[in-house]
Design a protein around this motif. Structure first.
Motif, PDB file in Angstrom:
ATOM      1  N   ALA A  31      -8.510   7.901  -0.006  1.00 31.56           N
ATOM      2  CA  ALA A  31      -7.288   8.030  -0.809  1.00 31.56           C
ATOM      3  C   ALA A  31      -6.089   8.264   0.088  1.00 31.56           C
ATOM      4  N   PRO A  32      -4.926   7.694  -0.278  1.00 29.81           N
ATOM      5  CA  PRO A  32      -3.719   7.929   0.517  1.00 29.81           C
ATOM      6  C   PRO A  32      -3.309   9.394   0.457  1.00 29.81           C
ATOM      7  N   ALA A  33      -2.598   9.862   1.467  1.00 25.30           N
ATOM      8  CA  ALA A  33      -2.142  11.253   1.506  1.00 25.30           C
ATOM      9  C   ALA A  33      -1.172  11.515   0.367  1.00 25.30           C
ATOM     10  N   ALA A  34      -1.289  12.664  -0.319  1.00 28.23           N
ATOM     11  CA  ALA A  34      -0.425  13.015  -1.455  1.00 28.23           C
ATOM     12  C   ALA A  34       1.002  13.287  -0.971  1.00 28.23           C
ATOM     13  N   VAL A  35       1.997  12.807  -1.759  1.00 24.56           N
ATOM     14  CA  VAL A  35       3.405  13.054  -1.448  1.00 24.56           C
ATOM     15  C   VAL A  35       3.846  14.284  -2.227  1.00 24.56           C
ATOM     16  N   PRO A  36       4.345  15.323  -1.576  1.00 26.88           N
ATOM     17  CA  PRO A  36       4.760  16.543  -2.291  1.00 26.88           C
ATOM     18  C   PRO A  36       5.838  16.234  -3.326  1.00 26.88           C
ATOM     19  N   ALA A  37       5.713  16.855  -4.512  1.00 30.19           N
ATOM     20  CA  ALA A  37       6.722  16.670  -5.566  1.00 30.19           C
ATOM     21  C   ALA A  37       8.033  17.315  -5.140  1.00 30.19           C
ATOM     22  N   ALA A  38       9.123  16.686  -5.535  1.00 30.37           N
ATOM     23  CA  ALA A  38      10.447  17.219  -5.199  1.00 30.37           C
ATOM     24  C   ALA A  38      10.643  18.566  -5.889  1.00 30.37           C
ATOM     25  N   VAL A  39      11.132  19.557  -5.152  1.00 25.55           N
ATOM     26  CA  VAL A  39      11.382  20.882  -5.701  1.00 25.55           C
ATOM     27  C   VAL A  39      12.815  20.940  -6.222  1.00 25.55           C
ATOM     28  N   PRO A  40      12.989  21.272  -7.514  1.00 23.12           N
ATOM     29  CA  PRO A  40      14.359  21.338  -8.047  1.00 23.12           C
ATOM     30  C   PRO A  40      15.205  22.339  -7.282  1.00 23.12           C
ATOM     31  N   THR A  41      16.465  22.003  -7.047  1.00 23.24           N
ATOM     32  CA  THR A  41      17.372  22.922  -6.357  1.00 23.24           C
ATOM     33  C   THR A  41      17.972  23.892  -7.357  1.00 23.24           C
ATOM     34  N   ASP A  42      18.391  25.051  -6.868  1.00 26.50           N
ATOM     35  CA  ASP A  42      19.051  26.026  -7.724  1.00 26.50           C
ATOM     36  C   ASP A  42      20.466  25.554  -8.028  1.00 26.50           C
ATOM     37  N   PRO A  43      20.967  25.842  -9.239  1.00 27.40           N
ATOM     38  CA  PRO A  43      22.353  25.469  -9.547  1.00 27.40           C
ATOM     39  C   PRO A  43      23.336  26.246  -8.671  1.00 27.40           C
ATOM     40  N   VAL A  44      24.493  25.671  -8.470  1.00 27.62           N
ATOM     41  CA  VAL A  44      25.544  26.291  -7.660  1.00 27.62           C
ATOM     42  C   VAL A  44      26.845  26.310  -8.457  1.00 27.62           C
ATOM     43  N   VAL A  45      27.538  27.428  -8.443  1.00 29.26           N
ATOM     44  CA  VAL A  45      28.875  27.535  -9.038  1.00 29.26           C
ATOM     45  C   VAL A  45      29.867  27.711  -7.901  1.00 29.26           C
ATOM     46  N   THR A  46      30.831  26.785  -7.808  1.00 28.01           N
ATOM     47  CA  THR A  46      31.768  26.801  -6.681  1.00 28.01           C
ATOM     48  C   THR A  46      33.109  27.444  -7.018  1.00 28.01           C
ATOM     49  N   GLY A  47      33.373  27.691  -8.305  1.00 30.44           N
ATOM     50  CA  GLY A  47      34.641  28.331  -8.660  1.00 30.44           C
ATOM     51  C   GLY A  47      35.014  28.060 -10.104  1.00 30.44           C
ATOM     52  N   ALA A  48      36.181  28.554 -10.494  1.00 31.94           N
ATOM     53  CA  ALA A  48      36.679  28.361 -11.853  1.00 31.94           C
ATOM     54  C   ALA A  48      38.189  28.204 -11.826  1.00 31.94           C
ATOM     55  N   THR A  49      38.693  27.306 -12.653  1.00 36.46           N
ATOM     56  CA  THR A  49      40.140  27.089 -12.787  1.00 36.46           C
ATOM     57  C   THR A  49      40.580  27.563 -14.167  1.00 36.46           C
ATOM     58  N   VAL A  50      41.553  28.463 -14.200  1.00 35.95           N
ATOM     59  CA  VAL A  50      42.037  29.040 -15.451  1.00 35.95           C
ATOM     60  C   VAL A  50      43.443  28.558 -15.749  1.00 35.95           C
ATOM     61  N   ASN A  51      43.635  28.013 -16.952  1.00 35.10           N
ATOM     62  CA  ASN A  51      44.968  27.592 -17.419  1.00 35.10           C
ATOM     63  C   ASN A  51      45.659  26.670 -16.415  1.00 35.10           C
ATOM     64  N   GLY A  52      44.885  25.776 -15.813  1.00 39.78           N
ATOM     65  CA  GLY A  52      45.468  24.841 -14.857  1.00 39.78           C
ATOM     66  C   GLY A  52      46.034  25.494 -13.621  1.00 39.78           C
ATOM     67  N   GLY A  53      45.588  26.720 -13.324  1.00 39.74           N
ATOM     68  CA  GLY A  53      46.083  27.429 -12.145  1.00 39.74           C
ATOM     69  C   GLY A  53      47.339  28.245 -12.400  1.00 39.74           C
ATOM     70  N   LYS A  54      47.791  28.300 -13.642  1.00 46.56           N
ATOM     71  CA  LYS A  54      49.010  29.043 -13.984  1.00 46.56           C
ATOM     72  C   LYS A  54      48.661  30.383 -14.628  1.00 46.56           C
TER      73      LYS A  54
END
Length: 262
Positions: A31-54
């Motif tokens: 049998a061919p060698a098994a390919v490891p299943a892709a591990v889901p990445t953790d979500p990332v929050v990079t910031g927040a914009t409030v009222n268009g920056g005003k």
């Protein structure tokens, strides 16, 4: 010895002839060698914009509606965001919404200067003015979640009002012009505007043919928010008071008052 050598060679050849095909067959069946299943990445929050920056500025009568957009990423895409706003004096607002794209989740908030009789947590008081912060809980399309704190911020400010009157009109060149005015700001406890005392306000002038105001002098509002000073009349133009604002109160420019100098 020659016969024995020939026999030995023949046996070796026979064994080799049987072994090689067998090895190849075994290799083909492996049998061919098994390919490891892709591990889901953790979500990332990079910031927040409030009222268009005003800044978010609220008066005494009208509601103020503004948006908060949470920015982030995930290999499956962002799906949902629960957003909380936290401010001074235990200020708190919350809402949630499905994300409009895989990397942005926009929710809408409405701030009302008048209290909600059915929800005391939404009451807006003077003590709530100042720096506010954004916390968010985001969900992804593959079922992951992430709680991110202080991903953005904004200033919630009390609206200001500023008047001006320059007189007399017209005035003789070289004569004295008296400029008065008053600085007030929204009071979220009484739902009225009240004098903003002890604040630095600039008196500014713009020539009739110009488009830029220049500061002439700076005064401090008195115990009722009033301003009063005199200047010499040199040329036609507009006079106004200008307040730069604070962390709790919005900036404001009075509408220029034109004086005709003759």
């Amino acid at each position: 010895m020659t016969r024995h050598a020939v026999v030995a060679l023949t046996v070796a050849a026979a064994v080799g002839g049987l072994t090689a095909p067998t090895a190849l067959a075994n290799s083909a069946l492996a049998a061919p060698a098994a390919v490891p299943a892709a591990v889901p990445t953790d979500p990332v929050v990079t910031g927040a914009t409030v009222n268009g920056g005003k800044d978010v500025v609220v008066g005494t009568t009208e509601r103020k509606t503004f948006t908060v957009t949470v920015h982030g990423s995930d290999d499956s895409g962002l799906q949902f965001a629960d957003v909380d706003l936290l401010g001074p004096a235990v200020g708190f607002y919350t809402t949630d919404n499905y994300c409009e794209t895989a990397t942005a989740c926009t929710t809408t908030f409405t701030v009302d200067p008048h209290p909600d009789p059915y929800n005391e947590n939404t009451d807006l008081r003077n003590a709530n003015a100042g720096h506010w912060y954004v916390n968010t809980l985001v969900d992804t399309n593959d079922g992951a979640s992430l709680l991110a704190k202080n991903v953005g911020g904004f200033l919630l400010k009390r609206a200001a009002a500023l008047t001006v009157n320059a007189a007399p009109e017209p005035v003789v060149r070289g004569g004295t012009i008296t400029v008065t005015g008053k600085l007030t700001r929204a009071n979220w406890d009484t739902y009225r505007y009240a004098g903003y005392t002890g604040r630095s306000v600039a008196l500014q002038f713009r020539p009739k043919a110009g488009d830029t105001y220049t500061t002439v002098k700076t005064l401090t509002t008195n115990g009722t928010g009033n301003l009063r000073t005199t200047v010499k009349a040199a040329s036609d133009g507009y006079w106004r008071w200008s307040f730069a604002g604070t962390t709790t109160t919005a900036p404001k420019n009075a509408t220029g008052d034109f004086v005709d100098v003759r």
